[in-house]
Design an enzyme around this catalytic site. Structure first.
Site, short mmCIF file in Angstrom:
data_model
loop_
_atom_site.label_atom_id
_atom_site.label_comp_id
_atom_site.label_asym_id
_atom_site.label_seq_id
_atom_site.Cartn_x
_atom_site.Cartn_y
_atom_site.Cartn_z
N ASP A 117 0.82 -1.21 0.00
CA ASP A 117 0.00 0.00 0.00
C ASP A 117 0.85 1.26 0.00
OD1 ASP A 117 0.99 -0.55 2.47
OD2 ASP A 117 -0.77 0.12 3.58
N THR A 124 5.35 2.74 0.30
CA THR A 124 6.76 2.33 0.29
C THR A 124 7.29 2.02 1.67
OG1 THR A 124 7.45 4.65 0.43
CG2 THR A 124 7.23 3.70 -1.77
#
EC number: 7.6.2.1
Length: 439
Positions: A387, A389
């Site tokens: 979802d 980094t």
């Protein structure tokens, strides 16, 4: 359908009342076998391998005197060797699962029993019990938060074991129960009744109603602390057990332990099927040749050998010969390859445990191979769904290189993560969809 399957009714501090619903206790089982079920279940799993099933079929054929051309001893020895080695390996893996289960089930937690806080093993915690948690402590079961040390009865939890998130989440108690505080006498007299949904695997949803002091109060997910969470930045809190053991949302999401096959196992099964098909074709050709020979030449040998039997049916002779050749040519199916695979996997598991490059010095934790059947799948990742980094980088990033308005900053020999953007009005704005991105 019984009421307890539609909704759950739990009364605080009343084990006798809750026992009539026969709710699950807080003991968990993640192991696959026990002493009684190990042999039948493990044999059933092993004979799902095509080679093992083939050699069992071959062993049955060798017990028939009319078609057996080799002694059954030549087949049963390698088959028993393979099955025994795999069974020992599977038993070892399951032993460590039992050991892990016992370690979790024997953790201690403070439970309010007979108006006193007592250390109780997790497996002995019952639905309706009131549990005290302290900072940095694992949650033993799914709890309804009653009170905490923080203002407004807030508490902070880490849900990394549930959803992988390390950022803290906030839970709060109802105002009517937050007045209980840490008063043991008042907590021991708490007799609220919770009527809520049946056990399910939805981590972000909960619906229920607390009935206490002639009033009803709505409950939602913000009032619940789930098993597997860790209490953070909160000195203490008290909670009432709603779901225990296999009924908790953590265990509901874990599913049953099932047999897993690696890509190499599937490839070997396919190869064995092709080899077996080749063996059948070869047996059919030889059986046809035997029928022709029996029809044209066989009678001459019968006369020479003074056989008293009548004329032998060439078709039936070819049928028996087919199975005889299947037995004779059984070595084309590589059962020894499975032995080699099991030995290699066992060795790989030790190499993983000994690998210094996989040692995490931050927490002094080495790598641990918890199963020896999936080693070759390690690192073979095709897709990563993330979802953001931070899930991959832990929000710890090092500047490598960037270009701002055509001027390159950073080391020119660096090829890692080049971000191309334009500096405009003291803001970084992507130039266009063709020139921005990761290299």
């Amino acid at each position: 359908m019984s009421l307890c399957k539609v909704e759950r009714t739990v009364k605080a501090n009343d084990r006798e009342y809750n026992e009539k619903f026969q709710y699950a206790d807080n003991r968990i089982h993640t192991s696959k076998y026990n002493v009684l079920t190990f042999l039948p279940i493990n044999l059933f799993e092993q004979f799902q391998r095509v080679a093992n099933a083939y050699f069992l079929f071959l062993l049955i054929l060798q017990l028939i005197p009319e078609i057996s051309s080799l002694t059954w001893f030549t087949t049963i020895v390698p088959l028993v060797l393979v099955i025994t080695m795999t069974a020992v390996k599977d038993a070892t893996d399951d032993y460590f699962r039992h050991k892990s289960d016992n370690q979790v089930n024997n953790r201690l937690s403070e439970v309010l029993i007979n108006s006193k806080l007592q250390n109780e093993k997790w497996m002995n915690v019952k639905v309706g019990d009131i549990v005290k948690l302290e900072n940095n402590q694992f949650v033993a079961a799914d709890l309804l938060l009653l009170s905490s040390s923080e203002p407004h009865s807030l508490c902070y939890i880490e849900t990394a074991e549930l959803d992988g998130e390390t950022n803290l989440k906030v839970r709060h108690a109802l105002s009517v129960t937050s007045e209980l505080g840490a008063d043991i006498n008042r907590l021991a007299k708490f007799d609220g009744i919770v009527v809520c949904e049946a056990p399910n695997n939805k981590l972000d949803k909960f619906m229920g109603v607390l009935s206490w002091k002639d009033s009803k109060h709505s409950l939602n997910n913000e009032n619940i602390i789930l098993r597997g969470c860790i209490l953070r930045n909160t000195s203490w809190c008290f909670g009432m057990v709603i779901f225990a053991g296999p009924d908790t949302k953590l265990i509901q999401n874990s599913g049953k332990t099932k047999l897993k096959r690696t890509s190499i196992d599937r490839l070997l099964n396919t190869l064995v099927l092709w080899i077996f098909g080749f063996l059948v074709c070869l047996g059919i050709i030889l059986a046809i040749g035997n029928s022709i020979w029996e029809n044209q030449v066989g009678d001459q040998f019968r006369t020479f050998l003074f056989w008293k039997e009548g004329r032998k049916n060439p078709v039936f002779s070819g049928f028996l010969t087919f199975w005889s050749y299947i037995i004779i040519l059984n070595t084309v199916v590589p059962i020894s390859l499975y032995v080699s695979m099991e030995v290699i996997r066992l060795g790989h598991s030790y190499f993983i445990n000994w690998d210094r490059r996989m040692y995490y010095s931050g927490k002094s934790t080495p790598a641990e191979a918890r199963t020896t059947t999936l080693n070759e799948e390690l690192g073979q990742i095709e897709y990563i769904f993330s979802d953001k980094t931070g899930t991959l980088t832990q929000n710890i990033m090092t500047f490598k290189k960037c270009s701002i308005n055509g001027k390159i900053y950073g080391k020119r020999n660096s090829f890692s993560f080049l971000l191309v953007c334009i500096c405009k009005n003291s803001q970084f704005i992507p130039k266009n969809s063709h020139s921005t991105g990761l290299l």
